[in-house]
Design a protein around this motif. Sequence first.
Motif, PDB file in Angstrom:
ATOM      1  N   VAL A 237       0.758  -1.092  -0.087  1.00  0.00           N
ATOM      2  CA  VAL A 237       0.022  -0.267  -0.019  1.00  0.00           C
ATOM      3  C   VAL A 237       0.867   1.292   0.099  1.00  0.00           C
ATOM      4  O   VAL A 237       1.876   1.206   0.519  1.00  0.00           O
ATOM      5  N   SER A 238       0.230   2.165  -0.669  1.00  0.00           N
ATOM      6  CA  SER A 238       0.716   3.720  -0.342  1.00  0.00           C
ATOM      7  C   SER A 238      -0.024   4.424   0.378  1.00  0.00           C
ATOM      8  O   SER A 238      -1.116   4.540   0.356  1.00  0.00           O
ATOM      9  N   VAL A 239       0.731   5.204   1.380  1.00  0.00           N
ATOM     10  CA  VAL A 239      -0.090   5.670   2.524  1.00  0.00           C
ATOM     11  C   VAL A 239       0.114   7.221   2.158  1.00  0.00           C
ATOM     12  O   VAL A 239       1.446   7.767   2.378  1.00  0.00           O
ATOM     13  N   PHE A 240      -0.644   8.018   2.231  1.00  0.00           N
ATOM     14  CA  PHE A 240      -0.606   9.467   2.206  1.00  0.00           C
ATOM     15  C   PHE A 240      -0.969  10.216   3.708  1.00  0.00           C
ATOM     16  O   PHE A 240      -2.422   9.829   3.848  1.00  0.00           O
ATOM     17  N   SER A 241      -0.367  10.531   4.556  1.00  0.00           N
ATOM     18  CA  SER A 241      -0.778  10.836   5.898  1.00  0.00           C
ATOM     19  C   SER A 241      -0.633  12.516   6.089  1.00  0.00           C
ATOM     20  O   SER A 241       0.303  13.000   5.762  1.00  0.00           O
ATOM     21  N   SER A 242      -1.789  12.998   6.812  1.00  0.00           N
ATOM     22  CA  SER A 242      -1.769  14.560   7.219  1.00  0.00           C
ATOM     23  C   SER A 242      -2.266  14.676   8.610  1.00  0.00           C
ATOM     24  O   SER A 242      -3.020  13.876   9.036  1.00  0.00           O
TER      25      SER A 242
END
Length: 272
Positions: A237-242
């Motif tokens: 998985v590719s995870v973009f966290s903010s």
Amino acid sequence: MGNEATVEEKTMTTRVLVLEDLPADAGLTVREVRRVCPDCDIRVVETRQDFEEALASFGPDIVLSDYKLPGFDGMAALELVQKHDPDLPFIIVTGSINEETAVECMKAGAWDYVIKEHLMRLGPAFRNAMSRKSLRLERRLAEENFRNSEELHRKLFEDHAAVKLVIDPETGAILDANHAAARFYGWPREELCRMSIQQINMLPPEEVKAEMEKARGLDRVHFEFRHRLADGSVRDVSVFSSRIEAKGKSLLHSIIHDITDRKRAEASLAAS
């Protein structure tokens, strides 16, 4: 143009409903109201029937009521107003009322009371009631707008096609998961929200903690992990966290994309 201006003026005019059976007292009440609101529209009624009709057709912004009338009283009028509009200011204007009765009226929902012997106090009481009404309506509108905004954001989160999680970076607890996350991972949303990200991420727990600290400090927002699904399979998985702030706490809003097929294609290309 002239007609439009007239309609607007009527809309903005303060409508005052006075319940009073004595013409002389009604005149004094109207005079005091005119001192603080010269352009208001005032209607005086004497009976219960006329009062009920005026509530429906006149649509008052404030009600001034005598306490004792033939076959009718201020408490009964107050009850009718409460049923009609709980936010409608109601002021008792009476010549005979003891402190106990006044307290009873206030507990029942009256906004204020004025003794006719001290009618000069009616103007300030009138202004105060209208100001309180305005503040109350503003607060209610703000609360409604907030609820609508909160509902919109909730819908954008829950119904979004992308897999989304809200994570506590201190503990790794999954605080919220959308429908897409439940479909992707294979656990019901309720169960996902009882799990921690360490139960999904294939990295050792201490490494997961270190990566969350990077996301919380905004040192890094994009990650690639391997996540375990409910059926035991593992996906890349590719995870973009903010980082988001909620109730004084920093949380991580993570959007997860399945890149397993891409990884496999890259591996096959490299092997060939």
